[in-house]
Scaffold this active site. Structure first.
Site, PDB file in Angstrom:
ATOM      1  N   ASP A  16      -0.421  -3.901  -4.361  1.00  0.00           N
ATOM      2  CA  ASP A  16      -0.116  -3.478  -3.017  1.00  0.00           C
ATOM      3  C   ASP A  16       1.397  -2.911  -2.891  1.00  0.00           C
ATOM      4  O   ASP A  16       2.078  -3.607  -2.350  1.00  0.00           O
ATOM      5  CB  ASP A  16       0.065  -4.493  -1.746  1.00  0.00           C
ATOM      6  CG  ASP A  16       0.321  -4.298   0.070  1.00  0.00           C
ATOM      7  OD1 ASP A  16       0.746  -3.040   0.182  1.00  0.00           O
ATOM      8  OD2 ASP A  16      -0.324  -4.973   0.764  1.00  0.00           O
ATOM      9  N   ILE A  17       1.465  -1.335  -2.611  1.00  0.00           N
ATOM     10  CA  ILE A  17       3.338  -0.837  -2.586  1.00  0.00           C
ATOM     11  C   ILE A  17       4.075  -1.353  -1.341  1.00  0.00           C
ATOM     12  O   ILE A  17       5.295  -1.406  -1.468  1.00  0.00           O
ATOM     13  CB  ILE A  17       3.195   0.611  -2.175  1.00  0.00           C
ATOM     14  CG1 ILE A  17       4.048   1.662  -2.716  1.00  0.00           C
ATOM     15  CG2 ILE A  17       2.240   1.057  -0.708  1.00  0.00           C
ATOM     16  CD1 ILE A  17       4.090   2.795  -2.825  1.00  0.00           C
ATOM     17  N   ASN A  30       0.623  11.359   6.928  1.00  0.00           N
ATOM     18  CA  ASN A  30       0.111  13.268   7.738  1.00  0.00           C
ATOM     19  C   ASN A  30       0.939  14.309   8.097  1.00  0.00           C
ATOM     20  O   ASN A  30       2.089  13.713   8.604  1.00  0.00           O
ATOM     21  CB  ASN A  30      -0.938  12.920   8.669  1.00  0.00           C
ATOM     22  CG  ASN A  30      -0.596  11.966   9.488  1.00  0.00           C
ATOM     23  OD1 ASN A  30       0.586  12.885  10.045  1.00  0.00           O
ATOM     24  ND2 ASN A  30      -0.851  11.036  10.245  1.00  0.00           N
ATOM     25  N   GLY A  38      -5.378   3.575   5.787  1.00  0.00           N
ATOM     26  CA  GLY A  38      -4.872   3.285   4.192  1.00  0.00           C
ATOM     27  C   GLY A  38      -3.514   2.704   4.400  1.00  0.00           C
ATOM     28  O   GLY A  38      -2.991   1.904   4.889  1.00  0.00           O
ATOM     29  N   VAL A  39      -2.623   3.617   3.216  1.00  0.00           N
ATOM     30  CA  VAL A  39      -0.999   3.134   2.619  1.00  0.00           C
ATOM     31  C   VAL A  39      -0.410   3.239   3.783  1.00  0.00           C
ATOM     32  O   VAL A  39       0.522   2.242   4.128  1.00  0.00           O
ATOM     33  CB  VAL A  39      -0.642   3.756   1.708  1.00  0.00           C
ATOM     34  CG1 VAL A  39      -0.129   4.947   1.569  1.00  0.00           C
ATOM     35  CG2 VAL A  39       0.124   2.750   0.671  1.00  0.00           C
ATOM     36  N   ASP A  40      -0.707   4.405   4.979  1.00  0.00           N
ATOM     37  CA  ASP A  40       0.491   4.243   5.438  1.00  0.00           C
ATOM     38  C   ASP A  40      -0.156   3.545   7.137  1.00  0.00           C
ATOM     39  O   ASP A  40       1.380   3.375   7.291  1.00  0.00           O
ATOM     40  CB  ASP A  40      -0.595   5.779   6.822  1.00  0.00           C
ATOM     41  CG  ASP A  40       0.854   6.733   7.446  1.00  0.00           C
ATOM     42  OD1 ASP A  40       1.701   6.061   7.586  1.00  0.00           O
ATOM     43  OD2 ASP A  40       0.322   7.868   8.050  1.00  0.00           O
ATOM     44  N   THR A 126      -5.702  10.420  -2.434  1.00  0.00           N
ATOM     45  CA  THR A 126      -6.820  10.144  -2.534  1.00  0.00           C
ATOM     46  C   THR A 126      -7.533   9.077  -2.032  1.00  0.00           C
ATOM     47  O   THR A 126      -8.879   8.600  -2.748  1.00  0.00           O
ATOM     48  CB  THR A 126      -6.220   9.283  -4.588  1.00  0.00           C
ATOM     49  OG1 THR A 126      -5.921   7.592  -4.258  1.00  0.00           O
ATOM     50  CG2 THR A 126      -5.600  10.195  -5.039  1.00  0.00           C
ATOM     51  N   GLY A 127      -7.184   9.091  -0.437  1.00  0.00           N
ATOM     52  CA  GLY A 127      -8.033   7.522   0.045  1.00  0.00           C
ATOM     53  C   GLY A 127      -8.719   8.901   1.316  1.00  0.00           C
ATOM     54  O   GLY A 127      -9.748   9.734   0.994  1.00  0.00           O
TER      55      GLY A 127
END
Ligand code: AR6
Length: 179
Positions: A16-17, A30, A38-40, A126-127
């Protein structure tokens, strides 16, 4: 997995970043910088509301696809968040590769500008944006290698992959880049 390019390292990690302790992490944002899933979503949730406040104040017009902007990092254990906007995958003939490369290079340039010794990337696009993982690995790793060879910084670039499949795709490509 860790590979040396000149005086710098490229490393792959599964995880997990938001749990990374590095100078900067990159967000897969975006172009409205409006937040999302997602990661955002994970980065904004972990950083707290100051991250979105700063983003709105400093970048009211958002950030074009293929570019990146910097903010501080709220509660995250990093100094900076670089919000990079990768392309939506549209089949591969709409400049996706160039835009992904550009987003990675812009993030690395921000790392250089902010004197970051290390930086962690997710697998941008990639998500939700649908970029095929093996092609994203190819473009992302080549962009990093090229930047490192030209600029000799940052000392460490870590890709934090969120699934075994993503890790496998990146490790396969990284092995091919070892000369
Ligand atoms: N740590 C590391 N990687 C993660 C994490 C995490 N905590 N969570 C997800 N990933 P995505 P995109 C992986 O969809 O495709 C957002 O709504 C995930 O498995 O986060 O660039 C934004 O607001 C995938 O491999 O980003 C934009 O609207 C990778 O991160 C849009 O999605 C990227 O997936 C951007 O889409």
């Amino acid at each position: 997995m860790r590979v040396q390019f000149g005086s710098c390292y490229v490393e792959l990690a599964l995880g997990d970043i938001t749990r990374q302790s590095v100078d900067a992490i990159v967000n897969a944002a975006n172009s409205q910088l409006a937040g999302g899933g997602g990661v955002d979503g994970a980065i904004h949730a972990a950083a707290g509301p100051t991250l979105m406040q700063e983003t709105i104040e400093r970048y009211p017009d958002g950030c074009p696809t293929g570019q990146a902007v910097a903010t501080s990092a709220g509660r995250l254990n990093v100094k900076h968040v670089f919000h990079a906007v990768g392309p939506v995958w549209k089949g591969g003939l709409k400049g996706e590769s160039e835009l992904l490369r550009s987003a990675i290079l812009a993030s690395l340039q921000l790392a250089k500008d902010h004197h970051c010794k290390n930086i962690a990337f997710p697998a941008i696009s990639t998500g939700v944006y649908g970029y095929p993982i093996d092609l994203a690995a190819d473009t992302s790793l080549l962009a990093v290698r090229d930047f490192i060879f030209e600029h000799h910084t940052p000392e460490l670039v870590r890709f934090v992959l969120f699934s075994e499949g993503a890790y496998g795709a990146f490790s396969q490509r990284l092995e091919q880049l070892i000369v």
